[in-house]
Design an enzyme around this catalytic site. Structure first.
Site, mmCIF file in Angstrom:
data_model
loop_
_atom_site.group_PDB
_atom_site.id
_atom_site.type_symbol
_atom_site.label_atom_id
_atom_site.label_comp_id
_atom_site.label_asym_id
_atom_site.label_seq_id
_atom_site.Cartn_x
_atom_site.Cartn_y
_atom_site.Cartn_z
ATOM 1 N N HIS A 390 -7.139 2.459 -7.179
ATOM 2 C CA HIS A 390 -5.644 2.858 -6.542
ATOM 3 C C HIS A 390 -4.630 1.849 -6.183
ATOM 4 O O HIS A 390 -3.581 1.991 -5.987
ATOM 5 C CB HIS A 390 -6.109 3.766 -5.338
ATOM 6 N N ASP A 394 -1.531 4.606 -9.728
ATOM 7 C CA ASP A 394 -1.135 5.685 -8.876
ATOM 8 C C ASP A 394 -1.793 7.077 -9.520
ATOM 9 O O ASP A 394 -2.377 6.955 -10.452
ATOM 10 C CB ASP A 394 0.325 5.864 -8.869
#
Length: 419
Positions: A390, A394
């Site tokens: 992450h 995204d």
């Protein structure tokens, strides 16, 4: 009488140390020339260390699980000859070599495929107070199989029981441990030290989960058209072509999808803060082997056909199972596929193969009802459970990538269209 010191040999170019994963001898044991006395592991490859002399073991320099530096003293053997000290002995820190019957040296040794063993012949069992010789992994296998190791005849001359001995014992109808009485309490415990492959897997998983913030995205894929195509291609394949699974199709779909999102086919050096995008798509295939989880790498999937991907994957899987995969074949992946086949379940949360930024998890295919706008029809459905770093990817980018994979798998003709 003399003393001979065996030092930790070089077990690979650029390797400075190795983990001791098994002793085949103990202090006081007699040894003969070429008898295997220990096994060490580095980079998921195991090498057996033979004794170059006859004699008696007087000292062991490490315990199973210890990391030993190359050239460090490993074993001392009292020899029958005179002046057998290591000053006059051959250099035992040089890379291991295999020797032919004529004595000529061959290529540096590496893990060899398991040697076939004859079925053990019946021998008297050990007394109740005697503890059979076996490694922790063999003891665990015997415990899980309900086998009393004292009843298993060893095939090795030194009396050490191997996993194959237990398997042969079971195959010959050997009796297992008596089942405990219903609802009887079991207060036993057993401590099993993590060594070798199991310890390396634990270290890698700890590294991945502690340093990578995972996001997992799950999508349902209609595999009906691809399964029909795969069945046709397998039916009509040429003799030299391997049987196709869904993974070569997924590999080619990944190649097309990462072309639009190069950040996903990459590795991230979090210490330096540098993302390295890879032009080549090097797909790691997480594979379960008798020794544990390994990830052989299909290199340059972007330059391979479906058949080529399948053939290379089959070759690497066999090498991984036999323990003959080289160090280069087990590193350098830029994205990984994890699949448990029929055991894949409905959803999983795969752990990213550090330092990559994405892993594609394949769940099992099952026939489920799907609404076609007018009625429910049976379709072959499969979930993809995929995890992303992450810090780099995204949620929107992860979803876009998997949706692209979905379209390619649900309309498999698109996989074969160039551009």
């Amino acid at each position: 009488m003399g003393e001979f010191t065996i030092k930790m040999p070089g077990v690979g170019e650029g390797v400075a140390e190795a983990e001791l994963v098994e002793w085949h001898v103990k202090a006081g044991d007699p040894v003969r020339e070429d008898m295997v006395i220990a096994a060490v592991m580095t980079d998921k490859a195991t090498v057996e260390i033979p004794s170059p002399v006859n004699g008696t073991v007087t000292w062991l320099g490490a315990e199973v699980g210890d990391t030993v530096a190359v050239k460090a003293p490993l074993v001392r053997i009292e020899t029958d000859g005179k002046g057998g000290d290591d000053a006059k002995a051959p250099d035992q820190s040089a890379p291991l070599v295999a020797k032919t019957q004529s004595g000529a040296e061959e290529a540096p040794a590496r893990l060899q495929p398991p040697r076939a063993k004859p079925l053990p012949s019946p021998t008297p069992s050990l007394a109740p107070q005697e503890k059979p010789l076996a490694s922790p992994s063999v003891r665990l296998f015997a415990l899980e199989s309900g086998v009393d190791l004292r009843q298993v005849p060893p095939t090795r001359s030194d009396g050490r029981i191997q996993r194959e001995d237990v398997e042969h014992y079971l195959a010959r109808g050997g009796s297992s441990l008596a089942a405990p009485a219903p609802f009887a309490r079991n207060s036993s415990t057993e401590e099993v030290k993590l060594t070798g492959m199991r310890r390396r897997i634990a270290e890698k998983m700890s590294l991945s989960t502690s340093r990578i913030p995972h996001i997992t995205y799950v999508e349902e894929i209609d595999m009906t058209a691809l399964e029909d195509l795969r069945a046709t291609m397998n039916r009509d394949r040429k003799p030299e072509h391997p049987k196709l699974t869904i993974l070569p199709f997924l590999m080619r779909a990944i190649v097309k999808a990462v072309a639009d999102q190069p950040d996903i086919n990459a590795t991230f050096n979090d210490d330096a803060g540098i993302l390295t995008r890879s032009g080549g798509v090097h797909v790691g295939i997480a594979a379960q082997t008798p020794a544990g989880l390994v990830v052989p790498v299909v290199r340059h999937a972007e330059a391979r056909t479906i058949w080529d991907c399948a053939g290379e994957m089959a070759r690497l899987a066999e090498a991984a199972r036999n323990g003959t995969a080289t160090r280069d074949e087990l590193k350098g992946s830029t994205i990984t596929i994890s699949s448990l086949g029929a055991l894949g379940g409905i959803v999983s949360t795969p752990v990213i193969n550090h330092p990559e930024v994405a892993i594609i998890g394949v769940n099992k295919i099952a026939t489920r009802p799907a609404w076609d706008g007018a009625q429910f029809v049976p379709r072959k459905m499969m979930n993809l459970s995929s995890s992303f770093d992450h810090r780099i990817i995204d949620g929107w980018d992860a979803a876009t990538f998997i949706q692209r994979i979905r379209v390619l798998l649900e309309t498999p003709a698109l996989i074969f269209i160039e551009g």
